[in-house]
Scaffold this active site. Structure first.
Site, mmCIF file in Angstrom:
data_model
loop_
_atom_site.group_PDB
_atom_site.id
_atom_site.type_symbol
_atom_site.label_atom_id
_atom_site.label_comp_id
_atom_site.label_asym_id
_atom_site.label_seq_id
_atom_site.Cartn_x
_atom_site.Cartn_y
_atom_site.Cartn_z
ATOM 1 N N VAL A 24 0.591 -0.906 0.543
ATOM 2 C CA VAL A 24 -0.228 -0.300 -0.265
ATOM 3 C C VAL A 24 1.146 1.693 0.185
ATOM 4 O O VAL A 24 1.553 1.120 0.553
ATOM 5 C CB VAL A 24 -0.961 0.515 1.092
ATOM 6 C CG1 VAL A 24 -2.106 -0.481 0.740
ATOM 7 C CG2 VAL A 24 0.113 0.204 2.510
ATOM 8 N N SER A 25 0.423 2.503 -0.581
ATOM 9 C CA SER A 25 0.688 3.693 -0.313
ATOM 10 C C SER A 25 0.686 4.203 0.702
ATOM 11 O O SER A 25 -0.803 4.224 0.584
ATOM 12 C CB SER A 25 1.130 4.151 -1.601
ATOM 13 O OG SER A 25 -0.418 4.431 -2.218
ATOM 14 N N SER A 26 1.367 4.825 0.641
ATOM 15 C CA SER A 26 1.219 5.731 2.000
ATOM 16 C C SER A 26 -0.017 6.923 2.274
ATOM 17 O O SER A 26 -0.746 6.488 2.761
ATOM 18 C CB SER A 26 2.317 6.430 3.256
ATOM 19 O OG SER A 26 3.205 7.771 1.530
ATOM 20 N N ALA A 43 -2.562 5.868 0.013
ATOM 21 C CA ALA A 43 -3.624 6.034 -0.126
ATOM 22 C C ALA A 43 -4.329 5.175 1.098
ATOM 23 O O ALA A 43 -5.467 4.673 1.095
ATOM 24 C CB ALA A 43 -3.633 4.433 -1.712
#
Ligand SMILES: [Zn+2]
Length: 565
Positions: free
Chosen positions: A17-19, A21
């Site tokens: 997961v991107s920070s 998102a």
């Protein structure tokens, strides 16, 4: 691709997961839970070492710690099947997805995506991504190959991957060194390095003191300058190469950091879209080089540096000055920073204020000679002037909102971006066609030169237009952010602005203000937006960007005077 239910398959899972998102999308836990459920349905074997998770990492690059380990593990045959939530977890760019999938399939690894079988509709994929995909794929492949190649070379301890040597060493290039690059100690410089390490590690000097001694000792820097600065000395003391192990992969690029104001001499929207980030020590690879100091001395220096930092920062942890980062000197363009009143100038009294100083007035930063003569400004007076100005603005939230909304309602330029992109592509093609025609002998030199120049001018013009449009759309998103901030400000602050505490004040100012230019006897506050009501005067040259012009209230045409020290 079908999934087999044989229970002996060694499985691996990959999650990301991107920070940014995390709020709207799923968390890494929920992603992993979904994947694990699928793994146990399939009765595959999953060991902990085969769980590769990148938490808070962007998918726009392949340079991700867990993915890197996964690819290494795949290479040595540590697992036979990989479970991933969806292809976009592997990478955001299609070309990168293809690259990873391609690489894993060549290693005989089966890929299982939870929400969609890969290649379920190849036509659809291909049609959508055809344009430009192959070019993108090729480029990505070359870049990745060279990056991974370098990483592998670094694992083997090859100095070839280090492009240059720090002060104290000479870099023997691959050609000079018969195919192997190397670091060679320059004894004269190494003596200086040892001296600096001893000053800090043994004599417990501060970096500032070490820097001063260095400058006094008439030693020149690696680039031949007579004055040393703290950053250079700090970098030297942190460089593990000196204890015999040079680090590879100390930085990587990532999304661009938000920026409060344009740096001196730079435009507000720089060309580069990314920022450089320091990597974690665990991500770096170390390459043996000849040591200049013992590892005991190196460690002693690190302890001393930590101690110095703690001593220096304990009293001023976090932000301290309200306008830090917003102030800019009108004379030299450098920023102002907050500096407490020294004990000698306080003359025994307790002062409740400090001073904002222009960086250009500090001689020590410029080799002993200050570059600016402007005076320092009392923090309390400047803070108050700017805050009162902003309050006046905030007491009219409706106007504020209306103005933001009007700007946001401006027709979206996504169409024009697309059309300009087409024009850029077509200009590029015509340049290429001209060159082909010339190489094939269809055009002679006299015809070719002016036509090529015209085509190139056209290309440059379109590229400039595209850049402007793109930076405008970035500004639109900043505006959208500001709008939501304005709402929450006005809500939380209400009409009682005076009760806002320091943190809230700081937040408000940083949102509303682009920068504050400090002139010899007035300040110019440049707000991020234009207010028809207040802005009786537009900017002087009229050419300044619409979003950034100076707001001056009607009754004070010259801005706001403030107390001078
Ligand atoms: Zn200045």
């Amino acid at each position: 691709m079908t999934t087999h239910s044989n229970s002996n398959v060694e499985a691996a899972i990959y999650g990301r997961v991107s920070s940014d998102a995390q709020a709207q999308e799923q968390t890494i836990e929920s992603q992993v839970a979904d994947i694990r459920r699928k793994v146990s349905q399939d009765k595959a074997l999953l060991q902990d070492k085969n769980c590769f998770l990148d938490d808070g990492v962007s998918g726009s690059t392949l340079h991700r710690p867990a993915l890197e380990r996964l690819r290494d593990a795949a290479y040595v045959g540590q697992f036979q099947r990989l479970y991933v939530h969806s292809p976009d977890r592997l990478a955001r760019k299609y070309a990168y997805q293809v690259l990873i999938v391609d690489e894993l399939q060549k290693l005989g690894i089966e890929l299982v995506f939870l929400n969609r079988a890969i290649g379920a509709s190849p036509e659809e994929d291909l049609l959508l991504q055809m344009q430009g995909m192959f070019a993108e794929y090729e480029r990505a492949k070359i870049m990745e190959r060279s990056r991974r190649g370098k990483r592998h070379a670094a694992t083997r301890g090859s100095v070839n991957v280090l492009s240059a040597a720090p002060y104290g060493y000479r870099y023997i290039t691959r050609r000079e060194g018969d195919g192997q690059a190397a670091y060679e100690i320059i004894e004269e410089q190494a003596t200086v390095v040892r001296q600096v390490f001893q000053w800090v590690g043994r004599d417990r000097l501060s970096i500032g003191e070490a820097t001063r001694r260095l400058t006094k000792s008439d030693t020149v820097t690696a680039t031949g300058k007579a004055t040393w600065d703290r950053t250079t000395v700090w970098g030297m003391l942190k460089n593990t190469a000196y204890k015999g192990s040079a680090a590879f992969g100390k930085t990587r690029t990532g999304p661009r950091r938000p920026q409060l104001r344009a740096h001196r001499g730079n435009s507000k929207t720089p060309r580069r879209t990314g920022s450089t980030y320091d990597t974690d020590t665990s991500e770096q690879l170390s390459i043996p080089v000849p040591a200049i100091v013992s590892s005991e001395l190196f460690d002693a220096v690190q302890t001393q540096l930590t101690e110095n930092r703690q001593r220096g920062h304990e009293s001023r942890r976090g932000a301290k000055y309200l306008l830090q980062g917003l102030l800019e000197c009108s004379k030299c363009g450098y920023a102002f920073y907050g500096k407490p009143v020294s004990r000698t100038s306080a003359k025994g009294k307790v002062r409740s204020y400090a001073y904002y100083r222009c960086i250009g007035t500090d001689g020590y930063r410029f080799g002993g000679k200050r570059v600016c003569e402007c005076k320092q400004v009392r923090t309390d007076k400047l803070d108050e002037a700017v805050w009162n100005d902003a309050c006046e603005l905030l007491r009219h939230p409706k106007l504020l909102r209306k103005e933001y909304e009007r700007r946001l309602a401006a027709p979206s330029d996504s169409d024009s971006v697309a059309s300009i992109k087409k024009q850029v592509a077509s200009s590029k093609r015509s340049v290429e066609r001209l060159i082909d025609a010339y190489t094939d002998g269809v055009l002679d030199r006299a015809e070719f030169d002016p036509r090529l120049k015209r085509a190139r001018d056209r290309l440059a013009k379109h590229e400039r237009q595209l850049q402007t449009l793109e930076s405008e759309s970035r500004e639109q998103s900043t505006l959208r952010e500001s709008l939501s901030c304005v709402d929450s400000f006005c809500e939380s602050v209400g009409t009682n602005l005076e009760s806002a505490d320091w943190t809230l004040r700081r937040e408000i100012l940083r949102t509303l203000i682009d920068n504050v230019v400090v002139e010899p006897d007035q300040i110019r506050i440049v707000y991020r937006i234009n207010f028809p009501l207040f802005a009786k005067k537009t900017s002087k040259n009229g050419k300044e960007k619409v979003l950034h012009f100076c707001w001056r209230s009607a009754h004070r045409t010259l801005g706001r005077p403030y107390g001078c020290s």
